[in-house]
Scaffold this active site. Structure first.
Site, PDB file in Angstrom:
ATOM      1  N   ASP A 189       0.878  -1.161   0.000  1.00 16.64           N
ATOM      2  CA  ASP A 189       0.000   0.000   0.000  1.00 16.64           C
ATOM      3  C   ASP A 189       0.924   1.223   0.000  1.00 16.64           C
ATOM      4  OD1 ASP A 189      -2.351   1.616   0.437  1.00 16.64           O
ATOM      5  OD2 ASP A 189      -1.701   1.787   2.525  1.00 16.64           O
ATOM      6  N   ASP A 232       0.003   5.035   0.799  1.00 18.18           N
ATOM      7  CA  ASP A 232      -0.218   5.996   1.886  1.00 18.18           C
ATOM      8  C   ASP A 232      -0.208   5.279   3.235  1.00 18.18           C
ATOM      9  OD1 ASP A 232      -0.594   8.102   0.058  1.00 18.18           O
ATOM     10  OD2 ASP A 232      -2.673   7.525  -0.238  1.00 18.18           O
ATOM     11  N   GLY A 256      -7.146   4.393   3.594  1.00 14.67           N
ATOM     12  CA  GLY A 256      -7.397   3.284   2.677  1.00 14.67           C
ATOM     13  C   GLY A 256      -8.728   3.362   1.939  1.00 14.67           C
ATOM     14  N   ARG A 288     -11.619   8.134  -2.688  1.00 19.82           N
ATOM     15  CA  ARG A 288     -11.984   9.549  -2.610  1.00 19.82           C
ATOM     16  C   ARG A 288     -13.502   9.716  -2.454  1.00 19.82           C
ATOM     17  NH1 ARG A 288      -9.863  12.744  -7.595  1.00 19.82           N
ATOM     18  NH2 ARG A 288      -8.027  11.515  -7.013  1.00 19.82           N
ATOM     19  N   SER A 315      -5.149   5.091  -4.384  1.00 21.13           N
ATOM     20  CA  SER A 315      -4.998   6.499  -4.761  1.00 21.13           C
ATOM     21  C   SER A 315      -4.797   6.688  -6.261  1.00 21.13           C
ATOM     22  CB  SER A 315      -3.809   7.124  -4.029  1.00 21.13           C
ATOM     23  OG  SER A 315      -3.593   8.434  -4.529  1.00 21.13           O
ATOM     24  N   ASN A 317      -3.590   9.352  -7.278  1.00 24.02           N
ATOM     25  CA  ASN A 317      -2.390  10.193  -7.325  1.00 24.02           C
ATOM     26  C   ASN A 317      -1.110   9.396  -7.096  1.00 24.02           C
ATOM     27  OD1 ASN A 317      -3.547  12.967  -7.629  1.00 24.02           O
ATOM     28  ND2 ASN A 317      -4.638  12.344  -5.778  1.00 24.02           N
ATOM     29  N   ASP A 336      -1.536  -0.539   6.068  1.00 17.03           N
ATOM     30  CA  ASP A 336      -1.763   0.144   7.347  1.00 17.03           C
ATOM     31  C   ASP A 336      -3.253   0.269   7.650  1.00 17.03           C
ATOM     32  OD1 ASP A 336      -2.199   2.079   5.276  1.00 17.03           O
ATOM     33  OD2 ASP A 336      -2.095   3.650   6.789  1.00 17.03           O
TER      34      ASP A 336
END
Ligand code: G6P
Ligand code: MG
Length: 209
Positions: free
Chosen positions: A8, A10, A45, A48, A115, A117, A169
């Site tokens: 993962d 972020d 996780g 958006r 994400s 991004n 996480d």
């Protein structure tokens, strides 16, 4: 017989939660909706669109799909401006050397992040070349706890799910990994989760799994 490792992004490779918080906070303030760092923890996780739904739980007005799309775009523009503050220093030496050592050992390495991004963040932090594959929010139609993003990552690496470790996480990410037969590793908040097959405090501990 672990051959691949799916990370993962972020909260595992780098930390963007404060930027997500600041961007969503300015949207919430503008709309007069209460939002704090505790609620922000629930966005870990989560996609958006689902993040926006969590924020709108406290809204008094109701929002049309068009208004929601506009809020998401506005949030993302603020978020991407904030991401420009990121650089190589936002990835710890521990993370960099762990990725290097895993590659030397011959593991296939991929990102598995919700994400959209992802590529921008990897470029900013100088990590694009550290991975053999990138599976991200632009490639999936269902977000964690659905395992789609990890299944795509294993496919890119050319590996079976149960030959891969997933490092997460977020509880939703551990559930996603377990749902499709990956080995799951919880770090940070997910290290407290009983669903995680392995639990680590620092990324370098995966060298011992
Ligand atoms: C990651 C983060 C979430 C974020 C999601 C979508 O999973 O942990 O907090 O909402 O990505 O990010 P994006 O960059 O596509 O808005
Ligand atoms: Mg995460």
């Amino acid at each position: 017989n672990i051959k691949g490792i799916i990370f993962d992004l972020d909260g595992v490779i780098c930390s963007t939660d404060e930027y997500h918080y600041q961007a969503w906070k300015s949207i919430a303030d503008e709309e007069g909706i209460y939002f704090d760092r505790n609620i922000n923890e629930r966005l870990r996780g989560v996609s958006r669109a689902e993040s926006l739904e969590i924020i709108l739980e406290r809204a008094t007005a109701s929002y049309s799909p068009e208004q929601k799309a506009a809020l998401m775009e506005k949030k993302n523009n603020i978020y991407r401006e904030l991401l420009k503050n990121m650089g190589p220093r936002d990835v710890t030496e521990e993370v960099r050397s762990t990725l290097r050592k895993l590659r030397e050992k011959g593991y296939g390495l991929s990102i598995g992040s919700s994400s959209k991004n992802t590529r921008f963040i990897l470029e900013r932090t100088g990590l694009t070349d550290a991975f053999d594959g990138i599976s991200d929010g632009n490639m999936i139609s269902r977000s964690k706890p659905d395992p789609e993003v990890f299944i795509k990552a294993a496919g890119i690496l050319g590996l079976k799910n149960d030959d891969c470790l997933v490092i997460e996480d977020a509880v939703s990410g551990i559930d996603a990994a377990n749902a499709a037969g990956f080995h799951s590793v919880g770090i940070g908040p997910a290290a407290e989760y009983e669903g995680a097959e392995f639990k680590i405090q620092n990324l370098s501990e995966i060298l011992d799994i």
